[in-house]
Design an enzyme around this catalytic site. Structure first.
Site, PDB file in Angstrom:
ATOM      1  N   CYS A  96       0.825  -1.223   0.000  1.00 22.38           N
ATOM      2  CA  CYS A  96       0.000   0.000   0.000  1.00 22.38           C
ATOM      3  C   CYS A  96       0.859   1.273   0.000  1.00 22.38           C
ATOM      4  O   CYS A  96       1.428   1.613  -1.022  1.00 22.38           O
ATOM      5  CB  CYS A  96      -0.958  -0.044   1.180  1.00 22.38           C
ATOM      6  SG  CYS A  96      -2.371   1.025   0.958  1.00 22.38           S
ATOM      7  N   HIS A 195      -3.362  -5.634   2.385  1.00 16.35           N
ATOM      8  CA  HIS A 195      -2.982  -5.764   3.796  1.00 16.35           C
ATOM      9  C   HIS A 195      -3.535  -7.090   4.317  1.00 16.35           C
ATOM     10  O   HIS A 195      -4.139  -7.855   3.583  1.00 16.35           O
ATOM     11  CB  HIS A 195      -3.639  -4.630   4.620  1.00 16.35           C
ATOM     12  CG  HIS A 195      -3.087  -3.280   4.377  1.00 16.35           C
ATOM     13  ND1 HIS A 195      -1.865  -2.872   4.847  1.00 16.35           N
ATOM     14  CD2 HIS A 195      -3.604  -2.222   3.702  1.00 16.35           C
ATOM     15  CE1 HIS A 195      -1.663  -1.603   4.498  1.00 16.35           C
ATOM     16  NE2 HIS A 195      -2.694  -1.195   3.800  1.00 16.35           N
TER      17      HIS A 195
HETATM   18  N1  GLN Z   1      -1.960   6.858   2.510  1.00 15.01           N
HETATM   19  C1  GLN Z   1      -2.135   5.981   1.352  1.00 15.01           C
HETATM   20  C2  GLN Z   1      -3.583   5.979   0.820  1.00 15.01           C
HETATM   21  O1  GLN Z   1      -4.506   6.328   1.548  1.00 15.01           O
HETATM   22  C3  GLN Z   1      -1.744   4.549   1.716  1.00 15.01           C
HETATM   23  C4  GLN Z   1      -2.667   3.931   2.760  1.00 15.01           C
HETATM   24  C5  GLN Z   1      -2.178   2.579   3.276  1.00 15.01           C
HETATM   25  O2  GLN Z   1      -0.975   2.307   3.340  1.00 15.01           O
HETATM   26  N2  GLN Z   1      -3.170   1.723   3.696  1.00 15.01           N
HETATM   27  O3  GLN Z   1      -3.795   5.593  -0.315  1.00 15.01           O
END
Ligand code: GLN
Length: 244
Positions: A96, A195
């Site tokens: 992510c 995740h």
């Molecule tokens: N901040 C980034 C987004 O919202 C990554 C979020 C994350 O790592 N879950 O896309």
């Protein structure tokens, strides 16, 4: 070549900042699946201010925009070293927010671009909607051919050039909710929005990454022994096809 007694080195990049939803579970999985086979693991956490040493595998987790902002300058300062590691065959897994910084940039809402390290030809821009839910991905390089996980991001990632997706979304949004792509791959660099953490429920992908890391270190393909994965397989199957 017998796997017992072999070694791989693993680095966890910036775990104090990028470790959303227990992404550290991916590193634990990689280490345990090596140790269960008698493969020695040299492991180090790399935090702000630390030097980047040569490793066979680098992991970076996800994070909110704020943590990405805190990491991006440090990560960018290591860009040339990490590009050289990529070109030397090192394996990278980014989840992510970490995945987004593997590309050229991540542009949050109403803020300047966060420069990425261009390990893969991709870019990310913040979308107006947050994608949250389970994801099932169909790949063309894994057996079984599915990857499962959980997404929570507003960033929309677009692959360019020689970057390929990990697969196509069967359930969920993936990179941008439009092109049906999930994740990205270039050379041995892998990024994904999944995740969960990802690897405990996708042991076949964990072993795929371990095999690549061993091949990088020893210069030949090493067939890993089978592990007793009934629990992991059950967890994988329990998510396939489910949105919530
Ligand atoms: N901040 C980034 C987004 O919202 C990554 C979020 C994350 O790592 N879950 O896309």
């Amino acid at each position: 070549m017998e796997e017992k007694g072999l070694k791989i080195s693993i680095a966890h990049l910036y775990p104090k900042l990028l470790n959303l939803y227990g992404d550290r579970g991916n590193v634990i999985t990689l280490i345990k699946r090596c140790q269960w086979r008698g493969i020695e693991v040299d492991f180090e956490e790399i935090n702000i201010g630390d030097n980047i040493k040569d490793h066979d595998l680098y992991f970076i987790g996800g994070g909110q925009d704020k943590q990405q902002e805190e990491v991006k300058d440090e990560l960018f300062s290591k860009k040339n070293e990490l590009l050289a590691q990529r070109d030397d065959g090192a394996v990278f897994l980014g989840i992510c927010g970490g995945y987004q910084l593997f590309g050229h940039y991540y542009k949050p809402h109403g803020k300047d671009k966060l420069e990425g390290i261009s390990l893969m030809d991709a870019y990310t821009v913040a979308g107006n909607k947050r994608f949250i839910g389970n994801v099932t991905v169909k790949t063309d390089f894994l057996t079984p051919d599915t990857l499962v996980g959980f997404e929570n991001h507003s960033g929309l990632t677009y692959l360019e050039g020689d970057s390929k997706p990990l697969g196509k979304t069967v359930v969920g949004n993936g990179n941008n909710g439009k092109d049906k792509f999930e994740g990205g791959r270039y050379k041995n660099v892998f990024g994904t929005y999944l995740h969960g953490s990802l690897l405990p429920k996708n042991p076949h992908f964990a072993d795929y990454l371990i095999s690549l890391a061993l091949e990088k270190r020893y210069g030949k393909k090493i067939i890993l022994s089978e592990l007793e994965d009934s629990f992991e397989t059950e967890a994988h199957k329990s998510v396939i096809g489910k949105a919530y």
